[in-house]
Design an enzyme around this catalytic site. Sequence first.
Site, PDB file in Angstrom:
ATOM      1  N   ASN A  23      32.621  14.938  17.072  1.00 41.41           N
ATOM      2  CA  ASN A  23      31.240  14.463  17.139  1.00 41.41           C
ATOM      3  C   ASN A  23      31.114  13.600  18.380  1.00 41.41           C
ATOM      4  O   ASN A  23      31.610  12.475  18.403  1.00 41.41           O
ATOM      5  CB  ASN A  23      30.922  13.655  15.867  1.00 41.41           C
ATOM      6  CG  ASN A  23      29.556  12.995  15.937  1.00 41.41           C
ATOM      7  OD1 ASN A  23      28.761  13.270  16.840  1.00 41.41           O
ATOM      8  ND2 ASN A  23      29.272  12.126  14.977  1.00 41.41           N
ATOM      9  N   LYS A  25      28.516  12.272  19.592  1.00 42.03           N
ATOM     10  CA  LYS A  25      27.454  11.264  19.501  1.00 42.03           C
ATOM     11  C   LYS A  25      26.613  11.297  20.800  1.00 42.03           C
ATOM     12  O   LYS A  25      26.471  12.365  21.390  1.00 42.03           O
ATOM     13  CB  LYS A  25      28.045   9.890  19.203  1.00 42.03           C
ATOM     14  CG  LYS A  25      28.981   9.945  17.970  1.00 42.03           C
ATOM     15  CD  LYS A  25      29.366   8.626  17.430  1.00 42.03           C
ATOM     16  CE  LYS A  25      30.279   8.825  16.222  1.00 42.03           C
ATOM     17  NZ  LYS A  25      30.631   7.584  15.548  1.00 42.03           N
ATOM     18  N   HIS A 109      24.913  11.709   8.895  1.00 41.02           N
ATOM     19  CA  HIS A 109      25.902  10.782   9.467  1.00 41.02           C
ATOM     20  C   HIS A 109      25.431   9.349   9.193  1.00 41.02           C
ATOM     21  O   HIS A 109      24.235   9.069   9.195  1.00 41.02           O
ATOM     22  CB  HIS A 109      26.044  11.030  10.972  1.00 41.02           C
ATOM     23  CG  HIS A 109      27.213  10.300  11.557  1.00 41.02           C
ATOM     24  ND1 HIS A 109      27.175   8.962  11.865  1.00 41.02           N
ATOM     25  CD2 HIS A 109      28.467  10.721  11.857  1.00 41.02           C
ATOM     26  CE1 HIS A 109      28.360   8.587  12.341  1.00 41.02           C
ATOM     27  NE2 HIS A 109      29.162   9.635  12.346  1.00 41.02           N
ATOM     28  N   GLU A 111      25.290   6.881  10.998  1.00 42.02           N
ATOM     29  CA  GLU A 111      24.437   6.323  12.064  1.00 42.02           C
ATOM     30  C   GLU A 111      22.995   6.818  11.917  1.00 42.02           C
ATOM     31  O   GLU A 111      22.059   6.127  12.322  1.00 42.02           O
ATOM     32  CB  GLU A 111      25.038   6.671  13.438  1.00 42.02           C
ATOM     33  CG  GLU A 111      26.286   5.837  13.703  1.00 42.02           C
ATOM     34  CD  GLU A 111      27.343   6.496  14.576  1.00 42.02           C
ATOM     35  OE1 GLU A 111      27.037   7.480  15.268  1.00 42.02           O
ATOM     36  OE2 GLU A 111      28.504   6.016  14.541  1.00 42.02           O
ATOM     37  N   GLU A 179      33.341   9.595   5.618  1.00 43.25           N
ATOM     38  CA  GLU A 179      33.493   8.676   6.737  1.00 43.25           C
ATOM     39  C   GLU A 179      33.160   7.261   6.271  1.00 43.25           C
ATOM     40  O   GLU A 179      31.974   6.888   6.226  1.00 43.25           O
ATOM     41  CB  GLU A 179      32.543   9.057   7.878  1.00 43.25           C
ATOM     42  CG  GLU A 179      32.780  10.433   8.444  1.00 43.25           C
ATOM     43  CD  GLU A 179      32.294  10.550   9.876  1.00 43.25           C
ATOM     44  OE1 GLU A 179      33.103  10.918  10.730  1.00 43.25           O
ATOM     45  OE2 GLU A 179      31.112  10.243  10.149  1.00 43.25           O
ATOM     46  N   GLY A 185      34.657   3.869  14.599  1.00 39.57           N
ATOM     47  CA  GLY A 185      34.678   3.183  15.889  1.00 39.57           C
ATOM     48  C   GLY A 185      35.371   1.835  15.864  1.00 39.57           C
ATOM     49  O   GLY A 185      35.256   1.059  16.813  1.00 39.57           O
ATOM     50  N   SER A 217      37.908   6.622  12.974  1.00 44.71           N
ATOM     51  CA  SER A 217      39.076   6.181  13.756  1.00 44.71           C
ATOM     52  C   SER A 217      40.262   7.141  13.659  1.00 44.71           C
ATOM     53  O   SER A 217      41.417   6.705  13.670  1.00 44.71           O
ATOM     54  CB  SER A 217      39.492   4.758  13.357  1.00 44.71           C
ATOM     55  OG  SER A 217      38.475   3.842  13.719  1.00 44.71           O
TER      56      SER A 217
HETATM   57  P1  13P Z   1      35.289   7.458  15.466  1.00 37.15           P
HETATM   58  O1  13P Z   1      36.295   8.552  15.406  1.00 37.15           O
HETATM   59  O2  13P Z   1      34.920   7.031  16.853  1.00 37.15           O
HETATM   60  O3  13P Z   1      35.675   6.307  14.574  1.00 37.15           O
HETATM   61  O4  13P Z   1      33.913   8.048  14.866  1.00 37.15           O
HETATM   62  C1  13P Z   1      33.941   8.735  13.665  1.00 37.15           C
HETATM   63  C2  13P Z   1      32.640   9.397  13.458  1.00 37.15           C
HETATM   64  O5  13P Z   1      31.627   8.763  13.244  1.00 37.15           O
HETATM   65  C3  13P Z   1      32.599  10.873  13.542  1.00 37.15           C
HETATM   66  O6  13P Z   1      31.409  11.375  13.043  1.00 37.15           O
END
Ligand code: 13P
Length: 258
Positions: A23, A25, A109, A111, A179, A185, A217
């Site tokens: 992903n 983002k 997600h 976010e 997640e 992150g 992560s």
């Molecule tokens: P990270 O791998 O940067 O922690 O992000 C995970 C994520 O949100 C994947 O959708």
Amino acid sequence: MIGRGDNAGKQCGEDMRQLIAGNWKMNGLGATAMAELGALAKHVETTRPACDVLICPSATLIERAARHAKDRFAVGGQDCHAEASGAFTGDVSAEMLRDAGATAVIVGHSERRQFHGETDAIVQAKARAAWRAGLISIICIGETEPQRDAGHAHGVCRSQIEGSVPPGATPQNTAIAYEPVWAIGTGRTPTSPEIAAMHAHIRAGLGAPLRILYGGSVKPSNAKEILALPDVGGALVGGASLKASDFIQIVDACNRSP
Ligand code: 13P
């Protein structure tokens, strides 16, 4: 199925290929992004990994990424609107993603839930939209840190599954991504027993043997241990998917052959 179709006819669960999904983002501009994808494509072509590989770049890159992939990996969106078309300025429909070359889309997600107020009902409508367009929906769930600290992680995820996963989900049209919000992150992850316990809990709450990806992560140093856990059907990778050299190591950590 996602990817090269090598697993057509396979059932899910232990028999199914794991899915390693990136992903991106809101990251990536054309030239550098295509260079990274070129390195990934070359690796997939030469090593033929034991997993399915999916990259979800920004909507602006999907068409170029899909052209570049030439079926060596699959390309997906990061979100879609529930409607096929209409007066929804700035939104992208599942049909548009499909038209651009996507075969999957991430929905719900954290976010999106956090910054765009997406509820379980909205996420479920988006998952249905993905199916309508012929896309695989990757439905994200996960608890916040206060929810985990209060001992509610399993309950929160069960309730998100009940609210976000439409009836009719099958291994062919849907994957779940667990997640934990506090692991995204941050460089922090749940322990392996915690991931295994949560995936077993999610598995027990699903009506079909869907792939359950872990996200939060995931990096080259922890991928092998996470991907070896029972009920872990792959990984949804954020930061470590942006550089092909890192992502390739996660793809190579995949250890469950068909
Ligand atoms: P990270 O791998 O940067 O922690 O992000 C995970 C994520 O949100 C994947 O959708």
